[in-house]
Design a protein around this motif. Sequence first.
Motif, mmCIF file in Angstrom:
data_model
loop_
_atom_site.group_PDB
_atom_site.id
_atom_site.type_symbol
_atom_site.label_atom_id
_atom_site.label_comp_id
_atom_site.label_asym_id
_atom_site.label_seq_id
_atom_site.Cartn_x
_atom_site.Cartn_y
_atom_site.Cartn_z
ATOM 1 N N VAL A 84 8.060 -33.527 -13.439
ATOM 2 C CA VAL A 84 6.948 -33.693 -12.493
ATOM 3 C C VAL A 84 5.904 -34.666 -13.017
ATOM 4 O O VAL A 84 5.421 -35.542 -12.282
ATOM 5 C CB VAL A 84 6.288 -32.336 -12.185
ATOM 6 C CG1 VAL A 84 4.962 -32.519 -11.439
ATOM 7 C CG2 VAL A 84 7.222 -31.454 -11.375
ATOM 8 N N ALA A 85 5.525 -34.525 -14.289
ATOM 9 C CA ALA A 85 4.363 -35.262 -14.800
ATOM 10 C C ALA A 85 4.679 -36.274 -15.902
ATOM 11 O O ALA A 85 3.768 -36.947 -16.380
ATOM 12 C CB ALA A 85 3.332 -34.270 -15.325
ATOM 13 N N GLY A 86 5.929 -36.366 -16.316
ATOM 14 C CA GLY A 86 6.285 -37.326 -17.362
ATOM 15 C C GLY A 86 6.308 -36.722 -18.748
ATOM 16 O O GLY A 86 7.052 -37.162 -19.613
ATOM 17 N N SER A 87 5.464 -35.705 -18.959
ATOM 18 C CA SER A 87 5.433 -34.991 -20.240
ATOM 19 C C SER A 87 4.822 -33.610 -20.009
ATOM 20 O O SER A 87 4.103 -33.396 -19.022
ATOM 21 C CB SER A 87 4.614 -35.744 -21.285
ATOM 22 O OG SER A 87 3.237 -35.704 -20.968
ATOM 23 N N GLU A 88 5.104 -32.694 -20.926
ATOM 24 C CA GLU A 88 4.525 -31.364 -20.802
ATOM 25 C C GLU A 88 3.008 -31.419 -20.946
ATOM 26 O O GLU A 88 2.284 -30.682 -20.266
ATOM 27 C CB GLU A 88 5.121 -30.424 -21.846
ATOM 28 C CG GLU A 88 4.671 -28.974 -21.672
ATOM 29 C CD GLU A 88 5.294 -28.019 -22.669
ATOM 30 O OE1 GLU A 88 5.172 -26.795 -22.461
ATOM 31 O OE2 GLU A 88 5.889 -28.484 -23.665
ATOM 32 N N ALA A 89 2.529 -32.317 -21.815
ATOM 33 C CA ALA A 89 1.080 -32.444 -22.020
ATOM 34 C C ALA A 89 0.381 -32.875 -20.735
ATOM 35 O O ALA A 89 -0.679 -32.335 -20.375
ATOM 36 C CB ALA A 89 0.792 -33.431 -23.141
ATOM 37 N N GLU A 90 0.949 -33.846 -20.023
ATOM 38 C CA GLU A 90 0.351 -34.303 -18.770
ATOM 39 C C GLU A 90 0.438 -33.214 -17.696
ATOM 40 O O GLU A 90 -0.480 -33.055 -16.890
ATOM 41 C CB GLU A 90 1.051 -35.577 -18.282
ATOM 42 C CG GLU A 90 0.705 -36.809 -19.103
ATOM 43 C CD GLU A 90 -0.790 -37.100 -19.119
ATOM 44 O OE1 GLU A 90 -1.402 -37.120 -18.026
ATOM 45 O OE2 GLU A 90 -1.352 -37.302 -20.214
ATOM 46 N N PHE A 91 1.529 -32.481 -17.683
ATOM 47 C CA PHE A 91 1.678 -31.387 -16.724
ATOM 48 C C PHE A 91 0.628 -30.311 -16.989
ATOM 49 O O PHE A 91 0.074 -29.738 -16.044
ATOM 50 C CB PHE A 91 3.084 -30.794 -16.832
ATOM 51 C CG PHE A 91 3.387 -29.762 -15.771
ATOM 52 C CD1 PHE A 91 3.814 -30.144 -14.508
ATOM 53 C CD2 PHE A 91 3.261 -28.403 -16.038
ATOM 54 C CE1 PHE A 91 4.109 -29.199 -13.528
ATOM 55 C CE2 PHE A 91 3.541 -27.450 -15.073
ATOM 56 C CZ PHE A 91 3.968 -27.853 -13.811
ATOM 57 N N THR A 92 0.352 -30.051 -18.257
ATOM 58 C CA THR A 92 -0.647 -29.040 -18.616
ATOM 59 C C THR A 92 -2.025 -29.421 -18.082
ATOM 60 O O THR A 92 -2.802 -28.563 -17.661
ATOM 61 C CB THR A 92 -0.690 -28.849 -20.140
ATOM 62 O OG1 THR A 92 0.616 -28.477 -20.598
ATOM 63 C CG2 THR A 92 -1.675 -27.766 -20.531
ATOM 64 N N LYS A 93 -2.315 -30.714 -18.079
ATOM 65 C CA LYS A 93 -3.580 -31.178 -17.500
ATOM 66 C C LYS A 93 -3.638 -30.821 -16.012
ATOM 67 O O LYS A 93 -4.685 -30.397 -15.498
ATOM 68 C CB LYS A 93 -3.732 -32.691 -17.681
ATOM 69 C CG LYS A 93 -3.959 -33.142 -19.121
ATOM 70 C CD LYS A 93 -4.093 -34.651 -19.191
ATOM 71 C CE LYS A 93 -4.257 -35.128 -20.643
ATOM 72 N NZ LYS A 93 -4.335 -36.614 -20.724
ATOM 73 N N LEU A 94 -2.511 -30.996 -15.331
ATOM 74 C CA LEU A 94 -2.459 -30.645 -13.904
ATOM 75 C C LEU A 94 -2.670 -29.145 -13.711
ATOM 76 O O LEU A 94 -3.319 -28.726 -12.738
ATOM 77 C CB LEU A 94 -1.108 -31.056 -13.305
ATOM 78 C CG LEU A 94 -0.761 -32.548 -13.306
ATOM 79 C CD1 LEU A 94 0.626 -32.764 -12.701
ATOM 80 C CD2 LEU A 94 -1.801 -33.352 -12.531
ATOM 81 N N MET A 95 -2.130 -28.346 -14.616
ATOM 82 C CA MET A 95 -2.311 -26.891 -14.536
ATOM 83 C C MET A 95 -3.790 -26.520 -14.631
ATOM 84 O O MET A 95 -4.284 -25.701 -13.845
ATOM 85 C CB MET A 95 -1.535 -26.205 -15.665
ATOM 86 C CG MET A 95 -0.020 -26.364 -15.574
ATOM 87 S SD MET A 95 0.843 -25.712 -17.035
ATOM 88 C CE MET A 95 0.766 -23.934 -16.720
ATOM 89 N N ASN A 96 -4.479 -27.122 -15.562
ATOM 90 C CA ASN A 96 -5.907 -26.819 -15.737
ATOM 91 C C ASN A 96 -6.750 -27.352 -14.576
ATOM 92 O O ASN A 96 -7.735 -26.716 -14.176
ATOM 93 C CB ASN A 96 -6.394 -27.376 -17.072
ATOM 94 C CG ASN A 96 -5.923 -26.535 -18.243
ATOM 95 O OD1 ASN A 96 -6.106 -25.322 -18.265
ATOM 96 N ND2 ASN A 96 -5.295 -27.169 -19.224
ATOM 97 N N GLU A 97 -6.364 -28.495 -14.035
ATOM 98 C CA GLU A 97 -7.066 -29.023 -12.872
ATOM 99 C C GLU A 97 -6.883 -28.105 -11.659
ATOM 100 O O GLU A 97 -7.825 -27.851 -10.903
ATOM 101 C CB GLU A 97 -6.553 -30.430 -12.541
ATOM 102 C CG GLU A 97 -6.985 -31.489 -13.547
ATOM 103 C CD GLU A 97 -6.281 -32.821 -13.335
ATOM 104 O OE1 GLU A 97 -5.513 -32.948 -12.352
ATOM 105 O OE2 GLU A 97 -6.482 -33.739 -14.163
ATOM 106 N N LYS A 98 -5.669 -27.601 -11.486
ATOM 107 C CA LYS A 98 -5.403 -26.696 -10.359
ATOM 108 C C LYS A 98 -6.161 -25.377 -10.538
ATOM 109 O O LYS A 98 -6.613 -24.773 -9.561
ATOM 110 C CB LYS A 98 -3.900 -26.438 -10.248
ATOM 111 C CG LYS A 98 -3.484 -25.599 -9.052
ATOM 112 C CD LYS A 98 -3.928 -26.219 -7.720
ATOM 113 C CE LYS A 98 -3.257 -27.538 -7.450
ATOM 114 N NZ LYS A 98 -3.602 -28.068 -6.099
#
Length: 297
Positions: free
Chosen positions: A130-144
């Motif tokens: 989804v986000a290219g990396s787990e780190a970038e996906f984690t940012k999306l989690m915190n934003e949501k």
Amino acid sequence: MKKFKKIILFLVIAVIAFTLFFKVKDPNIKAKSAVLMNADTGEILYQKNQDVPLAAASMSKMMTQYLVLEQIEAGLLNWEEQVVISSHSADSEGVKIDIELGDTLTVRDLFIATVVASANNAAVALAEHVAGSEAEFTKLMNEKAVEMNLSDETNFVNATGLENKQLDDDETQMSALDVATLSYHLLNDFPKVLEVTSLSQYQLDYDDIVLYSTNEMLETYSPFYFEGVDGLKTGFTDEAGYCFAGTAKQGDTRLISVVMGTEDDEQRFIETKTLLSFGFNKFQLPSLRAIVKDLFK
């Protein structure tokens, strides 16, 4: 004779109502924190240390699920899309499905493995896709989390809820109220997720792997079975203890329960049964009162 039957019926209902009255007293929950919520209105029916931030373990995967479903709904992702397993996802710790670097699975298989079996490598693979990396996906989690108005105490450090292996000592944490609120959004925004969370087992298209649910309240033969339970997510780490975000529907009423920090696998389901029984009994009592009232109109 009709009057006599009414009196007998009244006495029977009165006994049931009297029994329920005592049952609906606040339950004795031993978990570190707990919440019971009306899944339709968000009303809190029971709470214990509901705002205390604790390790959330795999219950945090519900946010991973939410973001994947959001991508599906937006047309940015589809269920049959192929995902290649990276070295990072293949090397995930804890619960995993039997896949290796370079294997290819569908989004559907990875999603179901994340939900049903709580597979960490499947969750990481989805996050990377989804986000290219787990780190970038984690940012999306915190934003949501901010969009959902979860408290400032909620923090995600990965897509799985595993303990952080980095040197910054930052850890995934949520309050029981935030877990319940996340569950509320997941169920109300994507109600079809129940088609997956209610599965006690599932055979993947990939290599015919059979998954078994970590939710022991689904099967009728289980000592923890509870009528109407059809989700949601278990969790365990050494820091978090045993956790469970559950949901059940009886009649027109759906409830969400959260228990965090129980001492063993069994206790999280026992505590959940206690909470759900309390909640459904609380809803049944007004109905019985109405029946009694109608009898003597």
